[in-house]
Motif scaffolding. Sequence first.
Motif, PDB file in Angstrom:
ATOM      1  N   GLU A   1      53.327  45.538 -38.145  1.00 34.89           N
ATOM      2  CA  GLU A   1      52.990  44.611 -37.059  1.00 34.89           C
ATOM      3  C   GLU A   1      53.757  44.878 -35.760  1.00 34.89           C
ATOM      4  O   GLU A   1      53.382  44.344 -34.718  1.00 34.89           O
TER       5      GLU A   1
ATOM      6  N   GLN B   1      52.191  46.958 -32.219  1.00 38.50           N
ATOM      7  CA  GLN B   1      51.269  46.238 -31.335  1.00 38.50           C
ATOM      8  C   GLN B   1      51.759  44.825 -31.008  1.00 38.50           C
ATOM      9  O   GLN B   1      51.027  44.047 -30.398  1.00 38.50           O
ATOM     10  N   TYR B   2      52.987  44.524 -31.405  1.00 41.15           N
ATOM     11  CA  TYR B   2      53.488  43.148 -31.309  1.00 41.15           C
ATOM     12  C   TYR B   2      53.515  42.645 -29.864  1.00 41.15           C
ATOM     13  O   TYR B   2      52.959  41.586 -29.549  1.00 41.15           O
TER      14      TYR B   2
ATOM     15  N   ARG C   1      52.035  43.828 -27.170  1.00 41.85           N
ATOM     16  CA  ARG C   1      50.700  43.800 -26.557  1.00 41.85           C
ATOM     17  C   ARG C   1      49.904  42.602 -27.039  1.00 41.85           C
ATOM     18  O   ARG C   1      49.197  41.945 -26.263  1.00 41.85           O
ATOM     19  N   LYS C   2      50.000  42.307 -28.337  1.00 46.29           N
ATOM     20  CA  LYS C   2      49.272  41.158 -28.880  1.00 46.29           C
ATOM     21  C   LYS C   2      49.788  39.850 -28.296  1.00 46.29           C
ATOM     22  O   LYS C   2      49.007  38.918 -28.056  1.00 46.29           O
TER      23      LYS C   2
ATOM     24  N   ASP D   1      48.319  39.504 -24.852  1.00 44.23           N
ATOM     25  CA  ASP D   1      46.870  39.277 -24.891  1.00 44.23           C
ATOM     26  C   ASP D   1      46.500  37.926 -25.500  1.00 44.23           C
ATOM     27  O   ASP D   1      45.335  37.503 -25.405  1.00 44.23           O
ATOM     28  N   PHE D   2      47.453  37.263 -26.117  1.00 44.60           N
ATOM     29  CA  PHE D   2      47.159  36.046 -26.875  1.00 44.60           C
ATOM     30  C   PHE D   2      46.544  34.947 -26.013  1.00 44.60           C
ATOM     31  O   PHE D   2      45.592  34.276 -26.414  1.00 44.60           O
TER      32      PHE D   2
ATOM     33  N   MET E   1      42.717  35.156 -25.374  1.00 46.31           N
ATOM     34  CA  MET E   1      41.793  35.188 -26.515  1.00 46.31           C
ATOM     35  C   MET E   1      41.084  33.845 -26.702  1.00 46.31           C
ATOM     36  O   MET E   1      41.538  32.816 -26.208  1.00 46.31           O
TER      37      MET E   1
ATOM     38  N   ARG F   1      41.658  32.796 -32.381  1.00 47.77           N
ATOM     39  CA  ARG F   1      42.908  33.520 -32.161  1.00 47.77           C
ATOM     40  C   ARG F   1      44.008  33.044 -33.113  1.00 47.77           C
ATOM     41  O   ARG F   1      44.008  31.907 -33.582  1.00 47.77           O
TER      42      ARG F   1
ATOM     43  N   ASP G   1      48.278  33.200 -33.245  1.00 48.80           N
ATOM     44  CA  ASP G   1      49.488  33.493 -32.481  1.00 48.80           C
ATOM     45  C   ASP G   1      50.228  34.635 -33.177  1.00 48.80           C
ATOM     46  O   ASP G   1      50.688  34.489 -34.312  1.00 48.80           O
ATOM     47  N   PRO G   2      50.357  35.794 -32.530  1.00 51.89           N
ATOM     48  CA  PRO G   2      51.018  36.931 -33.198  1.00 51.89           C
ATOM     49  C   PRO G   2      52.486  36.662 -33.515  1.00 51.89           C
ATOM     50  O   PRO G   2      53.013  37.199 -34.484  1.00 51.89           O
TER      51      PRO G   2
END
Length: 343
Positions: free
Chosen positions: A187, A190-191, A193-194, A197-198, A201, A206, A208-209
């Motif tokens: 994980e 891309q943590y 970036r996610k 981007d959250f 979304m 969505r 939450d990362p």
Amino acid sequence: MFELLSSLGSWVKRQEITTDNAVFRLHYMFTALLLLCFSAIITASQFIGDPIECMGDKSIPGNVRMIELESSFGLVNPAGHEDEKKYYTYYQWVVFVLFLQAMLCYFPKWLWDMWESNLLSTIVVGLNYGMITEEEKESKKKTLIDYMLKHIKHHNMYAIKYFFCEVLCLINIIGQMYLMNAFFDGEFMQYGRKVTDFSDMDQDNRIDPMVYVFPRITKCTFHKFGPSGTIMRSDFLCVLPLNIFNEKSFVFLWFWYIIIATLLSALVLFRIAIIALPSTRAHIFHFYNRIISKDTAAAISRKTSLGDWWVMFMLGSNMDPLIYREVMSELAKKIEISSSNSL
């Protein structure tokens, strides 16, 4: 706790003699200090709270400690699919991984200090201070010039070892990113970036990362034998308050690792250009030491090896500018004469 953090702060101090690059110092000084601070804050449970709090059957002794040492799980619903379990076993190891990362960041510095053996400190011999007597200045200048002439073309390994340590910094940062990615079940890469981007979304689909990687509430299942010998299942709801800090700290680390990896990549490419394109050394020498004339920079770069050029380049960061100009001018003339006599 505050005494510990203040003692770590003493790590960041100005060096009287610098033997490395600013990006190199960002790696072993700032990054290592940042990781140690995060590790210390997570360890300080009196400021954050208990690492895990579980609500469930109070009759089971030591349930919180057992759950902390084993694992917990959460129910996630990715992209509208049915809920599935995601097990979390790494939260107990975060503080140790951060400490290991800090040590790995400091390793290239430790290695370089061992190889460098205070060479620059020895040959500078106090010429980093301009307020010295004329007699003392001339004596120390002569010592430095005599050393460089006597050991001309004997410093290649000095430069190669330093450049290797810079490459090692880049390998370390990239390796740590893959280490954290494996540690967090794929994980981490891309943590960041996610997280950015959250907010854009769709709210219905969505996840939450930060909560996905560092859940604040999880479920734990505990099995025990009942009065008749039948296995009984007990469920616990566990709160992980430390993950509120972890999720933010690793977002910062993700962005910082991207920045430091980019800087180190550019630095390594710059070093490759210095090694592969000797014609660029005179321009680099003059650009970073404008007090030196172009003719002097060209003479030094043309008649010396890579190692000698690097030592004289680094002297510019550690000597009084006026004394440095005088030393380089004299060295350039004597190197030219020595080179002419050897023909």
